[in-house]
Design a protein around this motif. Structure first.
Motif, PDB file in Angstrom:
ATOM      1  N   VAL A   1       7.489  -2.907  -3.359  1.00 13.03           N
ATOM      2  CA  VAL A   1       6.625  -1.871  -2.801  1.00 13.03           C
ATOM      3  C   VAL A   1       6.824  -1.849  -1.286  1.00 13.03           C
ATOM      4  O   VAL A   1       6.532  -2.817  -0.610  1.00 13.03           O
ATOM      5  CB  VAL A   1       5.145  -2.152  -3.149  1.00 13.03           C
ATOM      6  CG1 VAL A   1       4.223  -1.174  -2.432  1.00 13.03           C
ATOM      7  CG2 VAL A   1       4.941  -2.069  -4.659  1.00 13.03           C
ATOM      8  N   THR A   2       7.365  -0.729  -0.791  1.00 11.05           N
ATOM      9  CA  THR A   2       7.638  -0.636   0.645  1.00 11.05           C
ATOM     10  C   THR A   2       6.878   0.546   1.235  1.00 11.05           C
ATOM     11  O   THR A   2       6.320   1.352   0.511  1.00 11.05           O
ATOM     12  CB  THR A   2       9.146  -0.440   0.909  1.00 11.05           C
ATOM     13  OG1 THR A   2       9.588   0.702   0.170  1.00 11.05           O
ATOM     14  CG2 THR A   2       9.948  -1.647   0.490  1.00 11.05           C
ATOM     15  N   SER A   3       6.888   0.637   2.544  1.00 12.20           N
ATOM     16  CA  SER A   3       6.182   1.728   3.210  1.00 12.20           C
ATOM     17  C   SER A   3       6.888   3.055   2.942  1.00 12.20           C
ATOM     18  O   SER A   3       8.087   3.177   3.159  1.00 12.20           O
ATOM     19  CB  SER A   3       6.152   1.476   4.711  1.00 12.20           C
ATOM     20  OG  SER A   3       5.783   2.664   5.368  1.00 12.20           O
ATOM     21  N   PRO A   4       6.162   4.079   2.475  1.00  7.76           N
ATOM     22  CA  PRO A   4       6.799   5.382   2.260  1.00  7.76           C
ATOM     23  C   PRO A   4       6.701   6.311   3.480  1.00  7.76           C
ATOM     24  O   PRO A   4       6.846   7.510   3.320  1.00  7.76           O
ATOM     25  CB  PRO A   4       6.016   5.967   1.081  1.00  7.76           C
ATOM     26  CG  PRO A   4       4.781   5.144   0.933  1.00  7.76           C
ATOM     27  CD  PRO A   4       4.784   4.078   1.964  1.00  7.76           C
ATOM     28  N   THR A   5       6.459   5.761   4.651  1.00  9.64           N
ATOM     29  CA  THR A   5       6.297   6.628   5.825  1.00  9.64           C
ATOM     30  C   THR A   5       7.470   7.589   5.968  1.00  9.64           C
ATOM     31  O   THR A   5       7.285   8.780   6.194  1.00  9.64           O
ATOM     32  CB  THR A   5       6.163   5.804   7.116  1.00  9.64           C
ATOM     33  OG1 THR A   5       4.982   5.036   7.036  1.00  9.64           O
ATOM     34  CG2 THR A   5       6.061   6.710   8.341  1.00  9.64           C
ATOM     35  N   PHE A   6       8.677   7.092   5.811  1.00  7.16           N
ATOM     36  CA  PHE A   6       9.851   7.955   5.990  1.00  7.16           C
ATOM     37  C   PHE A   6      10.099   8.814   4.751  1.00  7.16           C
ATOM     38  O   PHE A   6      10.328  10.012   4.847  1.00  7.16           O
ATOM     39  CB  PHE A   6      11.086   7.112   6.319  1.00  7.16           C
ATOM     40  CG  PHE A   6      12.274   7.943   6.682  1.00  7.16           C
ATOM     41  CD1 PHE A   6      12.402   8.473   7.958  1.00  7.16           C
ATOM     42  CD2 PHE A   6      13.242   8.234   5.746  1.00  7.16           C
ATOM     43  CE1 PHE A   6      13.485   9.269   8.291  1.00  7.16           C
ATOM     44  CE2 PHE A   6      14.334   9.024   6.067  1.00  7.16           C
ATOM     45  CZ  PHE A   6      14.448   9.540   7.342  1.00  7.16           C
TER      46      PHE A   6
ATOM     47  N   THR B   1      14.356  -4.592   2.875  1.00  7.58           N
ATOM     48  CA  THR B   1      13.036  -4.782   3.470  1.00  7.58           C
ATOM     49  C   THR B   1      11.963  -4.860   2.391  1.00  7.58           C
ATOM     50  O   THR B   1      12.035  -4.178   1.369  1.00  7.58           O
ATOM     51  CB  THR B   1      12.686  -3.685   4.495  1.00  7.58           C
ATOM     52  OG1 THR B   1      11.423  -4.014   5.083  1.00  7.58           O
ATOM     53  CG2 THR B   1      12.595  -2.317   3.861  1.00  7.58           C
ATOM     54  N   LEU B   2      10.983  -5.726   2.644  1.00 11.34           N
ATOM     55  CA  LEU B   2       9.889  -5.898   1.697  1.00 11.34           C
ATOM     56  C   LEU B   2       8.708  -5.020   2.072  1.00 11.34           C
ATOM     57  O   LEU B   2       7.741  -4.928   1.338  1.00 11.34           O
ATOM     58  CB  LEU B   2       9.452  -7.372   1.671  1.00 11.34           C
ATOM     59  CG  LEU B   2      10.539  -8.368   1.293  1.00 11.34           C
ATOM     60  CD1 LEU B   2      10.006  -9.785   1.352  1.00 11.34           C
ATOM     61  CD2 LEU B   2      11.090  -8.069  -0.101  1.00 11.34           C
ATOM     62  N   ASP B   3       8.747  -4.401   3.241  1.00 13.81           N
ATOM     63  CA  ASP B   3       7.641  -3.504   3.626  1.00 13.81           C
ATOM     64  C   ASP B   3       8.160  -2.312   4.434  1.00 13.81           C
ATOM     65  O   ASP B   3       8.545  -1.303   3.869  1.00 13.81           O
ATOM     66  CB  ASP B   3       6.535  -4.271   4.366  1.00 13.81           C
ATOM     67  CG  ASP B   3       7.056  -5.314   5.336  1.00 13.81           C
ATOM     68  OD1 ASP B   3       7.843  -4.941   6.217  1.00 13.81           O
ATOM     69  OD2 ASP B   3       6.669  -6.495   5.218  1.00 13.81           O
ATOM     70  N   ASP B   4       8.177  -2.419   5.769  1.00 17.00           N
ATOM     71  CA  ASP B   4       8.616  -1.287   6.591  1.00 17.00           C
ATOM     72  C   ASP B   4      10.115  -1.376   6.868  1.00 17.00           C
ATOM     73  O   ASP B   4      10.687  -2.456   6.878  1.00 17.00           O
ATOM     74  CB  ASP B   4       7.896  -1.274   7.950  1.00 17.00           C
ATOM     75  CG  ASP B   4       6.383  -1.162   7.809  1.00 17.00           C
ATOM     76  OD1 ASP B   4       5.905  -1.016   6.674  1.00 17.00           O
ATOM     77  OD2 ASP B   4       5.698  -1.233   8.839  1.00 17.00           O
ATOM     78  N   ALA B   5      10.735  -0.213   7.115  1.00 16.37           N
ATOM     79  CA  ALA B   5      12.130  -0.192   7.544  1.00 16.37           C
ATOM     80  C   ALA B   5      12.193  -0.429   9.052  1.00 16.37           C
ATOM     81  O   ALA B   5      11.204  -0.229   9.766  1.00 16.37           O
ATOM     82  CB  ALA B   5      12.763   1.147   7.197  1.00 16.37           C
ATOM     83  N   ALA B   6      13.374  -0.863   9.546  1.00 21.42           N
ATOM     84  CA  ALA B   6      13.534  -1.128  10.980  1.00 21.42           C
ATOM     85  C   ALA B   6      13.270   0.141  11.792  1.00 21.42           C
ATOM     86  O   ALA B   6      12.622   0.095  12.838  1.00 21.42           O
ATOM     87  CB  ALA B   6      14.940  -1.652  11.253  1.00 21.42           C
ATOM     88  N   GLY B   7      13.748   1.275  11.301  1.00 20.00           N
ATOM     89  CA  GLY B   7      13.542   2.540  12.012  1.00 20.00           C
ATOM     90  C   GLY B   7      12.067   2.883  12.115  1.00 20.00           C
ATOM     91  O   GLY B   7      11.607   3.431  13.114  1.00 20.00           O
TER      92      GLY B   7
END
Lengths: 139, 338
Positions: A57-62, B161-167
């Motif tokens: 489960v990762t951030s879907p911001t992008f 990545t386990l959460d946020d991407a570097a960008g």
């Protein structure tokens, strides 16, 4: 009805997630309010873990929406409206189809689409003070 | 023109619609929908993503074919992004590609967007291309991965990545600093005259090759909030050093994991890909590291770092060589793995 949970460390979130799912009962559309860095994605991670989601489960911001699958093949949608500029973008994305599906929908930054989401959603707000996070549900 | 295999590539996974034509590995055209194309067709760029793709796709393909100075009958196959990406946007590209394949009676080739980013290294280049196997650090707004590439059509993710991407860490830090979104490139710019050691932030504690940027983001947020509490002009007075320190912290995470991947695999052919690979500090650090750690470093041309159709076409070229074609029944997927 509202219920409040307190977490002083991230390890406590799995237990809170279990309680939250009980509070949700058969409701599957959940919105998460809270400022940046307060732990919305982290809480959703725990809820997904309890639901036996197999993906990371990762951030879907992008991506705006991530789609996961549970061990039983159920689908979970994870939204983030952080970079959405207007509601029309969400229509274009096919948001209604996701929302009217029978799957779990977890939505971060729902402020951008309040009209679209209506009142059927369970609301969770996360705030913090010096020592812990305060997780509140409003059904 | 010495005619090899001619591939039309279509990319529509996120915000931009793009079409490209490749002759073998040589690029003939790479067109991204923009105001200029719309002017020629008498319209403007709509703001809305998938509706924009629908309006863009035909003008963009037409422009790509004209610019390549070929006839559409010369195209040997059409390659399109099959995921990951926004489903509504992907569907526009896949529907077009399927129709085009039927209409022209040519093979249809489905491409994974993340693999295409890696294969962008092979566009146009004759000499300076990584040897197999190589490691690729793919860093963008939505992804952060280390991929072990055995061959063009055989690669595996060994860290993600386990959460946020570097960008995202860059963009959200910029937001905290009051810079406009997406602020990654602005951090790079302001950091140039700043002190990288002025501020320190929390480091992720992940042991293996996976990444985490969520804790770092929160640590940056708190440090800045505390600073502003004491001095309302904190950000303004420290902008350059804040940017430099934040950039240093994010890049450190990437470099450390890459070093670990080199150590674990013993591979000394290193490539980078994705939008964040345009970051000048990351490039400098990798350049220095390549000399001390003695590896060959490959950085793609800037225009192939961000999303583009040329990378879809090159990935299509390699699949064409393997005769790895798709059926009409294929449907795009927002979550696509390899």
């Amino acid at each position: 009805m509202s219920k409040t949970f307190y977490a002083s460390k991230v390890e406590e979130l799995d237990e809170i997630a279990k309680s939250l799912i009980k509070v949700f009962k058969n409701k599957k559309k959940i919105v998460f309010f809270g400022e940046m860095g307060v732990g919305k994605t982290t809480l959703i991670k725990s809820i997904c873990k309890v639901l036996n989601v197999q993906d990371i489960v990762t951030s879907p911001t992008f991506s705006v929406v991530n789609e996961y699958q549970t061990i039983n093949g159920e689908v979970v949608y994870h939204f983030d409206f952080y970079r959405i500029k207007n509601q029309e973008e969400l229509f274009d994305l096919g948001l209604e189809e996701y929302i009217y599906s029978d799957n779990y929908c977890f939505v971060e930054w729902p402020e951008k689409a309040e009209e679209l989401l209506g009142n059927d959603f369970v609301q969770i707000s996360i705030t913090k003070n010096k020592d812990y996070r305060i997780i509140k549900t409003h059904l | 023109m010495n005619k090899e295999i001619i591939i039309l590539g279509i990319e529509s996974s996120c915000d931009d619609t793009s079409a490209a034509i490749l002759n073998g590995r040589k690029i003939l055209s790479n067109v991204v929908a923009n105001q200029e194309i719309h002017k020629q067709y008498g319209g403007v760029v709509p703001e809305l993503a998938s509706r924009a793709h629908q309006q863009n796709i035909i003008p963009v393909v037409d422009a790509a074919i004209r610019k390549a100075n070929i006839k559409k009958e010369e195209i040997n196959a059409i390659a399109f992004t099959n995921g990951p990406g926004l489903l509504g946007s992907l569907l526009v590209g896949s529907s077009f590609a399927k129709s085009f394949a039927i209409g022209m009676d040519i093979p249809l080739i489905a491409i994974n967007h993340m693999q295409a980013h890696i294969l962008a290294h092979f566009i146009d280049e004759e000499k300076n291309i990584p040897e197999f196997p190589f490691l690729c650090l793919t860093v963008s707004g939505g992804h952060t991965q280390i991929v072990k590439v055995e061959s063009p059509n055989n690669m595996q993710i060994i860290g993600t990545t386990l959460d946020d991407a570097a960008g995202e860490a860059f963009d959200k830090s910029a937001k905290i600093l009051g810079l406009p979104y997406p602020g990654g490139p602005l951090i790079d710019k302001h950091a140039k005259n700043g002190n990288i050691h002025a501020f320190t932030f929390g480091k992720p504690k992940i042991k293996n090759l996976d990444f985490s940027f969520s804790g770092l983001k929160t640590s940056i947020l708190y440090k800045i909030q505390d600073g502003v509490k004491e001095n309302p002009n904190f950000i303004k007075e420290n902008l350059e050093s804040l940017c430099a320190s934040i950039q240093h912290s994010i890049v450190n995470v990437l470099i450390e994991k890459l070093q670990l991947a080199i150590k674990k695999t013993g591979i000394k052919q290193i490539a980078i890909a994705g939008g964040v690979s345009a970051n000048s500090y990351l490039r400098n650090r990798l350049d220095v590291l390549s000399k001390t750690a003695n590896f060959d470093l490959y950085i793609p041309k800037f225009e192939y770092c961000t999303d583009n159709a040329a990378m879809i076409a090159i990935a299509g070229y390699f699949k064409y060589l393997d005769k790895d074609f798709s059926q009409q029944s294929i449907s795009p997927s927002a979550r696509l793995f390899f």
